[in-house]
Enzyme design. Sequence first.
Site, PDB file in Angstrom:
ATOM      1  N   LEU A  46       0.822  -1.216   0.000  1.00  0.00           N
ATOM      2  CA  LEU A  46       0.000   0.000   0.000  1.00  0.00           C
ATOM      3  C   LEU A  46       0.856   1.266   0.000  1.00  0.00           C
ATOM      4  CD1 LEU A  46      -3.246   0.703   1.825  1.00  0.00           C
ATOM      5  CD2 LEU A  46      -1.338   2.189   2.392  1.00  0.00           C
ATOM      6  N   LEU A  47       0.463   2.184  -0.833  1.00  0.00           N
ATOM      7  CA  LEU A  47       1.057   3.532  -0.856  1.00  0.00           C
ATOM      8  C   LEU A  47       0.009   4.481  -0.302  1.00  0.00           C
ATOM      9  CD1 LEU A  47       2.581   5.292  -4.001  1.00  0.00           C
ATOM     10  CD2 LEU A  47       0.425   6.095  -3.049  1.00  0.00           C
ATOM     11  N   ASN A  48       0.424   5.393   0.574  1.00  0.00           N
ATOM     12  CA  ASN A  48      -0.498   6.500   0.881  1.00  0.00           C
ATOM     13  C   ASN A  48       0.220   7.842   0.755  1.00  0.00           C
ATOM     14  OD1 ASN A  48       0.228   5.174   3.552  1.00  0.00           O
ATOM     15  ND2 ASN A  48      -0.898   6.864   4.428  1.00  0.00           N
ATOM     16  N   ASP A  49       0.297   8.634   1.774  1.00  0.00           N
ATOM     17  CA  ASP A  49       0.696  10.038   1.587  1.00  0.00           C
ATOM     18  C   ASP A  49       2.042  10.250   0.879  1.00  0.00           C
ATOM     19  OD1 ASP A  49      -1.299   9.909   3.466  1.00  0.00           O
ATOM     20  OD2 ASP A  49      -0.198  10.941   5.033  1.00  0.00           O
ATOM     21  N   GLN A  65       4.445   7.102   1.866  1.00  0.00           N
ATOM     22  CA  GLN A  65       4.075   6.242   2.981  1.00  0.00           C
ATOM     23  C   GLN A  65       3.821   4.862   2.408  1.00  0.00           C
ATOM     24  OE1 GLN A  65       2.877   6.864   6.747  1.00  0.00           O
ATOM     25  NE2 GLN A  65       4.856   7.686   6.152  1.00  0.00           N
ATOM     26  N   TYR A 108       5.617   7.737  10.265  1.00  0.00           N
ATOM     27  CA  TYR A 108       4.472   8.383   9.625  1.00  0.00           C
ATOM     28  C   TYR A 108       4.913   9.601   8.808  1.00  0.00           C
ATOM     29  CZ  TYR A 108       0.574   5.690  11.606  1.00  0.00           C
ATOM     30  OH  TYR A 108      -0.347   4.717  11.886  1.00  0.00           O
ATOM     31  N   ARG A 169       0.564  14.907  14.302  1.00  0.00           N
ATOM     32  CA  ARG A 169       1.452  14.297  13.301  1.00  0.00           C
ATOM     33  C   ARG A 169       1.581  15.140  12.026  1.00  0.00           C
ATOM     34  NH1 ARG A 169      -2.977  10.713  13.991  1.00  0.00           N
ATOM     35  NH2 ARG A 169      -4.573  10.983  12.383  1.00  0.00           N
ATOM     36  N   ASP A 170       2.438  14.636  11.145  1.00  0.00           N
ATOM     37  CA  ASP A 170       2.631  15.142   9.779  1.00  0.00           C
ATOM     38  C   ASP A 170       3.327  16.494   9.720  1.00  0.00           C
ATOM     39  OD1 ASP A 170       1.084  12.873   9.377  1.00  0.00           O
ATOM     40  OD2 ASP A 170      -0.769  13.980   8.986  1.00  0.00           O
ATOM     41  N   GLU A 225      -5.235  16.581   9.360  1.00  0.00           N
ATOM     42  CA  GLU A 225      -4.067  15.814   8.944  1.00  0.00           C
ATOM     43  C   GLU A 225      -3.342  16.562   7.825  1.00  0.00           C
ATOM     44  OE1 GLU A 225      -5.666  11.878   7.838  1.00  0.00           O
ATOM     45  OE2 GLU A 225      -4.927  11.140   9.759  1.00  0.00           O
TER      46      GLU A 225
HETATM   47  C1  FRU Z   1      -2.953  10.568   6.272  1.00  0.00           C
HETATM   48  C2  FRU Z   1      -2.259   9.830   7.403  1.00  0.00           C
HETATM   49  C3  FRU Z   1      -1.335  10.762   8.149  1.00  0.00           C
HETATM   50  C4  FRU Z   1      -0.361   9.800   8.760  1.00  0.00           C
HETATM   51  C5  FRU Z   1      -0.216   8.775   7.676  1.00  0.00           C
HETATM   52  C6  FRU Z   1       0.035   7.381   8.167  1.00  0.00           C
HETATM   53  O1  FRU Z   1      -3.349   9.729   5.254  1.00  0.00           O
HETATM   54  O2  FRU Z   1      -3.192   9.265   8.271  1.00  0.00           O
HETATM   55  O3  FRU Z   1      -1.987  11.585   9.081  1.00  0.00           O
HETATM   56  O4  FRU Z   1       0.864  10.389   9.083  1.00  0.00           O
HETATM   57  O5  FRU Z   1      -1.409   8.813   6.930  1.00  0.00           O
HETATM   58  O6  FRU Z   1       0.320   6.525   7.104  1.00  0.00           O
END
Ligand code: FRU
Length: 478
Positions: A46-49, A65, A108, A169-170, A225
């Site tokens: 999985l890829l996210n941010d 991510q 994260y 976070r972030d 976020e």
């Molecule tokens: C947003 C989020 C961030 C967090 C990350 C974790 O999509 O929830 O707030 O740092 O993804 O993967």
Amino acid sequence: MITKWTTELRYKPYQEWSDQELIEIKNKIAQSHWRLGYHIQPSTGLLNDPNGFSYFNNQWYLFYQSFPYGAAHGLKSWAHLTSDDLVHWQDHGPALLPGNTQDSHGAYSGSAIPVDDKLFLMYTGNVRDENWIRHPMQDGAWMDKDNHIQKISTPLIAEPKNGYTDHFRDPQIIKHEDTYYCLIGGRRKDDTGHVLVYQAPEVTGPWSYKTELKFTDENCGYMIECPNILFVNNRPVLIFCPQGIGQDVLQYSNVFPNAVVIGEDFDWETFSFINPSAITNLDEGFDVYATQGFNAPDGRALTVSWIGLPDTSYPSDEEGWANCFSLVKELQIKNNHLYQIPVVENNKLVKQTLNSKEITPQTKISFNMGANLAGSLTIKTELEEELQIILDTTNGKILVDRTNAGVSFATDFGTTRSIKVDSGKTIQADLYLDNTVFELYVNGGQEVITGRIFPQGKRFFVESENIAVKKVSLNKIY
Ligand code: FRU
């Protein structure tokens, strides 16, 4: 293939996964016909941010991510990409791994800034205690020109500020004059979402709390976020994800919105937007979240979005991968409105004009419709699956309908999206199709509608009504 992702499996340390397990996922993915040709996608899992988008060592740097072992939100790391042109990206694999006492439960999201001859990474380290209580901290790491990472062994910000919860976070790190600042997304104990600002004389600290960012009088829901500030023509632009924001403040259809506010000016003393705009959606489509941007040394304000949403399953999950990034976009402000324009380098993707009804899975479709007309553009597969775009220039409406575009998903949030544009005016648009993702840029990026589709068919055809259409095939890079 794992189909039931227990907490234990999701948080299994990376070294306990065997090579064989990764090979099996890769084999499965190799058979997928949903993979993308020119969008950044995870090699496995999985890829996210987007994280750490920056320019360093004469190259574009970008991270994502990542949970490499399946399409689940498990133990997150940063995977590393570099590019010479913002279009062709090389995936160097896992870079910032979770595992020590400062990030045992996930490295994260965060950002990066070049300092002297190194790239400084600032990210949230998540640590869970024996009662599974989360202790978020903001950590730092140095990446050198050989892409080696050295983590800093004490947190930069060890705990949430008093009055805030463990949703903290972030960090986005920026420099103004001689001071470093960072923006952190947070949730107050009163369950409201805010952006906290810290400052430091050096990137490594000491970091001290400054203020909450002032960019709206509205209630932004229970959590913000991925806050990001950029400057376009010296005007501040905040891109953020206000979870739980009321529909009376921002009308949105997705599980969580990716929002934007533009100020007329910015007060660095008080960290305030001067005359902020209303909160609007950054993208009017189905699947954009956690957009990250930065002011690049060449003067452009660049962003890239996660095309995917939290708490959402996608049909490719069963193939062991999920999600992708958008094209890199340049932000501009015209007539007080934010434009998002695919960076000009994307022209490198263009291969040749297509004259037939059948198109390739990687095609850019540009179309125009005159004023006071009704018409449509449909992308169909050989199985009659279709993505429909319905235009009405009398009333200034565009509707994108993915109801019958293939395997259905996220239907609780509706299968159409619509936008308003000026009535009685022509519409021009560019649709970037890349097999299972589309990005529709309306009127030169004035509005953007992004989404995924998962057709079972493999061939694509374009049909149109009352619309002048030009099609060019695009390179398949990946
Ligand atoms: C947003 C989020 C961030 C967090 C990350 C974790 O999509 O929830 O707030 O740092 O993804 O993967």
